[in-house]
Design an enzyme around this catalytic site. Sequence first.
Site: not given
Length: 289
Positions: A240, A266-268
Site C-alpha cells: 500500500d 495494495g490499498h484495496f
Amino acid sequence: MTAFATRYRTALVDGLEIAYREAGDPSAPTLVLLHGFPSSSHMFRGLIAELADEYHLIAPDHVGFGRSAAPATTEFDYSFERLTDTTVRLLDRLGLDRFALYLHDYGAPIGLRIAARHPERITALISQSGNAYTEGFTPFWKVLFQHAEDRAAHEPTVRQLLTAEATRWQYTHGVPADRQDRISPDAWTLDQAYLDRPGNREVQLQLFWDYQFNLAEYPLFQEYLRTHRPPTLVAWGRGDEIFGPEGAQAYARDLPDAEIHLLDAGHFALETHGGEIAALIRDFLRRHR
C-alpha cells in the site's frame, strides 16, 4: 432469496437518506463495515457474502458516497466529525448497541471516533489500511498536506486525485502481477462514476482539506487503544503506497496483543485477498464475540 442474501436498504438520518447493505441474522454478532475514499459499501460485496452465514453485517455508504445522499457543500458540513455523527445516528436508528468495526481508509477516523467516544459498544476492531498513527503516512500525502495549508495553490494538483487514472491506480498499485487479474474493473469504474456526479468533486475536495483535523485526534485514538485494549486484527497490504505497512505495525505499540498480518496486496486488499481476509476475520471474531 436465501437467509444470507444481501439486502440494499436506506434509512433517513437527519433528513438525509443513508444507503446501507445488510446481510446475515440480526441476532448474530454484528460487524459494521466502514469504507474509504473513493469507494462505497460496494468494496465489501465479497466479504459480506463470505461472512453472512455467521455474522450480521452492516455496511453504510457515507454521505457523499455511493447511494447515500450527496448534498452540495453549501448544504452539508463535509467533515469527518459530521460523518461520524451521521454514522452513530444510523447505528442508533438500526438498534445496534454492540458491534465490531471494520476500518478502511476514511472509515478509520470515523470508526475510531465512534470507538473512543463509545468504548462500551465496541467488541473488536479490524483494520485494513485504517490508519491511526503518523507512521502510516507515505509520500502520497505530501500534496494533500500542502493543500491543507494552502487550498488555492494546491487544488489543481489535488484535483488529479479525482481522475479515472488515479482511481484505477488506487486499486492496482502494490498488487503483484499474478494477482492483478483478480481486481474487478467494475470497482474503479463504479467509484469513478460516483466521483463524476455533478458537485461531487467539490465534496471530495472539502474532505481532502478536512482530513488534517483527523491527525489531532490520533492521541485520543491511541489513548482509547491503550486504555480499553479492544481485540484488534490488522490485515494490511504491504504494498500500500497510501497508508504504508508501518501504519499497520504501529498498532502493536498500544496493542501488544494485536494480530497483525501484512498481505502481498495494495490499498484495496479485499479485491485480491478477500478469501484470506475473510478467513482471518472468521477465526478472529470466533475468539472475540
